[in-house]
Design a protein around this motif. Structure first.
Motif, PDB file in Angstrom:
ATOM      1  N   VAL A 185       0.852  -1.187   0.000  1.00 21.54           N
ATOM      2  CA  VAL A 185       0.000   0.000   0.000  1.00 21.54           C
ATOM      3  C   VAL A 185       0.885   1.233   0.000  1.00 21.54           C
ATOM      4  O   VAL A 185       1.895   1.288   0.715  1.00 21.54           O
ATOM      5  N   LEU A 186       0.517   2.233  -0.793  1.00 21.16           N
ATOM      6  CA  LEU A 186       1.194   3.523  -0.768  1.00 21.16           C
ATOM      7  C   LEU A 186       0.446   4.444   0.185  1.00 21.16           C
ATOM      8  O   LEU A 186      -0.790   4.539   0.122  1.00 21.16           O
ATOM      9  N   THR A 187       1.185   5.118   1.085  1.00 16.10           N
ATOM     10  CA  THR A 187       0.537   5.934   2.097  1.00 16.10           C
ATOM     11  C   THR A 187       1.185   7.310   2.237  1.00 16.10           C
ATOM     12  O   THR A 187       2.361   7.496   1.937  1.00 16.10           O
ATOM     13  N   ASP A 193      -3.792   9.452   3.293  1.00 12.13           N
ATOM     14  CA  ASP A 193      -3.946   8.639   2.082  1.00 12.13           C
ATOM     15  C   ASP A 193      -3.456   7.212   2.344  1.00 12.13           C
ATOM     16  O   ASP A 193      -2.341   7.011   2.845  1.00 12.13           O
ATOM     17  N   GLY A 194      -4.268   6.239   1.996  1.00  8.23           N
ATOM     18  CA  GLY A 194      -3.879   4.842   2.093  1.00  8.23           C
ATOM     19  C   GLY A 194      -4.017   4.234   3.478  1.00  8.23           C
ATOM     20  O   GLY A 194      -3.856   3.023   3.635  1.00  8.23           O
ATOM     21  N   ILE A 195      -4.325   5.043   4.491  1.00  6.94           N
ATOM     22  CA  ILE A 195      -4.388   4.539   5.864  1.00  6.94           C
ATOM     23  C   ILE A 195      -5.520   3.532   6.030  1.00  6.94           C
ATOM     24  O   ILE A 195      -5.368   2.497   6.695  1.00  6.94           O
ATOM     25  N   GLU A 196      -6.668   3.818   5.425  1.00  8.85           N
ATOM     26  CA  GLU A 196      -7.803   2.917   5.571  1.00  8.85           C
ATOM     27  C   GLU A 196      -7.496   1.560   4.949  1.00  8.85           C
ATOM     28  O   GLU A 196      -7.930   0.522   5.458  1.00  8.85           O
ATOM     29  N   ALA A 197      -6.734   1.552   3.857  1.00  9.39           N
ATOM     30  CA  ALA A 197      -6.355   0.285   3.227  1.00  9.39           C
ATOM     31  C   ALA A 197      -5.462  -0.537   4.158  1.00  9.39           C
ATOM     32  O   ALA A 197      -5.616  -1.762   4.267  1.00  9.39           O
TER      33      ALA A 197
END
Length: 209
Positions: A185-187, A193-197
């Motif tokens: 995942v890119l965060t 950004d990307g934290i929920e993933a």
């Protein structure tokens, strides 16, 4: 003979990565989300000789996580010692958490900063993340360090810095896909950004595995 450790009664997630990769910032975003789901969460910060990381986390989680569910482990040696070679100090801390909070749902174990060879002992972590920063260079994934290749989830963090350090996110994405069998995942923790993933991967990989 030592009694069977009680840490096996709680799910554990390791979070590793080099100094400055953003492990603490990632933790700061993940823990409140896990708490919002009604989960009782403990946090352990590994460092060589200080409690600085643990103290910083206690400040960040004030009012969110009970102070005695945030602890520091001083490894006294290379950071990977306490997460790979001899995780006994971390396991003892998990036992201490469980003695006070027998209904604990999850413990997050942050390693001290280390190089790309750091991995988590399976006795300590049921699932582990490895966090790298784009500021370290866009060639990090293709260096194929055990941390990058073997982790359950690779987190490519600080994507907002890419334009300033000459890192190519497309190259990092391509290389991560080539060297890994698992997800990445890119965060960007500043922009969330990307934290929920990342959160979803932890929940699915650990709590509902």
């Amino acid at each position: 003979m030592n009694p069977t450790p009680t840490y096996r009664d709680v799910a554990t997630v390791g979070i590793g990565g080099p100094v400055g990769s953003g492990k603490t910032s990632l933790l700061s975003e993940l823990v409140p989300r896990l708490r919002e789901e009604g989960l009782e969460v403990g946090v352990i910060a590994n460092d060589i000789l200080t409690q600085e990381d643990a103290n910083r986390l206690r400040e960040r989680f004030a009012g969110v996580v009970p102070e005695d569910l945030v602890a520091g482990v001083e490894t006294g040696a290379c950071p990977h010692t306490g997460i790979r070679e001899d995780p006994s100090m971390n396991l003892q801390q998990i036992d201490a958490f469980l003695a006070e909070y027998p209904g604990l749902d999850l413990v997050l174990v942050e390693s001290g900063g280390d190089n790309l060879a750091a991995t988590f002992n399976p006795e300590l972590a049921d699932y582990w993340l490895y966090v790298i920063s784009v500021a370290e260079g866009d060639d990090i994934p293709r260096k194929r360090g055990p941390g990058v290749v073997d982790c359950d989830l690779l987190v490519i963090n600080k994507t907002d810095l890419a334009p300033y350090v000459g890192a190519d996110l497309e190259v990092m994405t391509r290389d991560a896909r080539e060297v890994r069998d698992g997800p990445f995942v890119l965060t960007n923790c500043k922009a969330i950004d990307g934290i929920e993933a990342v959160h979803e991967h932890i929940v699915e990989g650990v709590l509902f595995a």
